[in-house]
Design an enzyme around this catalytic site. Structure first.
Site, PDB file in Angstrom:
ATOM      1  N   SER A 209      38.553  20.621 -23.936  1.00 31.37           N
ATOM      2  CA  SER A 209      37.481  19.619 -23.908  1.00 31.37           C
ATOM      3  C   SER A 209      37.823  18.419 -24.794  1.00 31.37           C
ATOM      4  CB  SER A 209      36.151  20.267 -24.320  1.00 31.37           C
ATOM      5  OG  SER A 209      35.067  19.442 -23.984  1.00 31.37           O
TER       6      SER A 209
ATOM      7  N   ASP B  68      34.329  23.656 -13.153  1.00 34.04           N
ATOM      8  CA  ASP B  68      33.901  22.737 -14.210  1.00 34.04           C
ATOM      9  C   ASP B  68      33.395  21.437 -13.601  1.00 34.04           C
ATOM     10  OD1 ASP B  68      33.481  21.330 -16.536  1.00 34.04           O
ATOM     11  OD2 ASP B  68      35.596  20.974 -16.939  1.00 34.04           O
TER      12      ASP B  68
ATOM     13  N   HIS C 173      34.249  25.222 -17.606  1.00 34.11           N
ATOM     14  CA  HIS C 173      34.715  24.236 -18.582  1.00 34.11           C
ATOM     15  C   HIS C 173      35.454  24.913 -19.735  1.00 34.11           C
ATOM     16  CE1 HIS C 173      34.864  20.417 -20.634  1.00 34.11           C
ATOM     17  NE2 HIS C 173      34.268  20.914 -21.694  1.00 34.11           N
TER      18      HIS C 173
END
Length: 314
Positions: free
Chosen positions: A22, A235, A291
């Site tokens: 991320s 995601d 994610h």
């Protein structure tokens, strides 16, 4: 890190890999470049940087915000009329002008249409919509609270394969007095409970999220640092469609061709797709990953690190 090496000199000669997911799309490449700059100037031991591993990394956020529209449309979650209208309205920024358009913002109409797509994709309304759904488009988010754990209720697994309440359990765990004592945490007996970065008053400049990270990656590749990127195909925050477009643009700027596209496997199970751009840049999709691939598909994430990052170096 130099001081850490001084404290633990046994690691000075070890290979160093930097990894994260991320927001790590920002801080890992920046840290890597800082270490290499230090290598040029320092007379001390050098950082033996061997590669980067990035999971669902934020590289060009403004384009990632729009890439979810391609994600929704390719999975028939929105209709062609809404898709085409968004594509027509949200065209002020693209892969070719991102760096020069860093201060450009999406129009109000574009933002409204994208939000309309969010509601349509999840078949909900503004009152019931939760952005948390984007972290895993096909699994329901955790509906429990930390209070349930405090009351010694069992928080159920909302999926047979992925515990969507895992972050909740972590927050509960690190507030247990015996755990904080073991970790030498909360030495000053704070009056409030510990919370993760996303729920605390985490201070950062909002504009920094929009920065273009391709130049940082480009510099690393030019210095022959291998980069492996992987993304979960569920995601909606940083969809694989957007990441692949970023990497194609990066490869184009470096005059690197797509040299291999094939499926990869974990045992007898299909892992996803693998794209290789020359010898240094790899992109892998992870089937069923969200994610946070390392928690939703931990075996696949470990396989990518061990088989496509470490072994590739030896």
């Amino acid at each position: 890190m130099q001081k850490w090496y001084e404290k633990y000199p046994v690691f000075k000669s070890k290979d160093l890999y930097l990894a994260g997911s991320s927001f790590a799309g920002h801080y890992v490449p920046n840290l890597a470049n800082a270490l290499l700059d230090d290598n040029k100037q320092s007379k001390q031991s050098k950082f033996n940087l061997k590669g980067l591993v990035l999971g669902n990394p934020m590289l060009r956020k403004k384009l990632d915000d729009i890439a979810k529209i391609d994600f929704f449309f390719s999975r028939e979650m929105i209709n062609s009329s809404l898709y085409n209208e968004i594509k027509k309205e949200c065209n002020a920024i693209d892969e070719n002008n991102y760096f020069s358009s860093i201060k450009t913002t999406w129009s109000a109409k574009c933002k409204n249409l994208v939000f309309e797509a969010d509601l349509a994709a999840f078949k909900t309304d503004a009152h019931n919509y939760s952005p948390q759904k984007l972290f895993d488009v096909f699994r329901p988010p955790c509906a429990e609270t930390e209070k349930d754990l405090n009351l010694e209720k069992q928080v159920p697994l909302v999926s047979t394969e992925v515990d969507m309440c895992h972050p909740l359990r972590v927050q509960f765990y690190f507030n247990l007095p015996e755990v904080q004592k073991a970790f030498h945490g909360n030495q000053t007996n704070l009056s409030y409970r510990w919370k993760g970065c996303f729920t605390a008053n985490f201070k950062y400049n909002e504009a920094d999220k929009d920065l273009d990270m391709l130049p940082a990656l480009k510099n690393l590749l030019q210095l022959s640092v291998p980069i492996t990127i992987f993304s979960g195909d569920q995601d909606g925050i940083i969809p694989i469609e957007g990441t692949l477009q970023h990497l194609e643009k990066l490869a184009e700027e470096l005059n690197i061709k797509l040299t291999k596209k094939e499926t990869w496997s974990l045992g007898t199970k299909e892992g996803g797709l693998k794209y290789e751009f020359g010898d240094l840049l790899k992109f892998l999709t992870v089937k069923g990953g969200n994610h946070h691939v390392t928690s939703s598909r931990p075996s696949q994430a470990f396989s990518i690190f061990s088989n496509f990052t470490i072994k590739a170096m030896h």
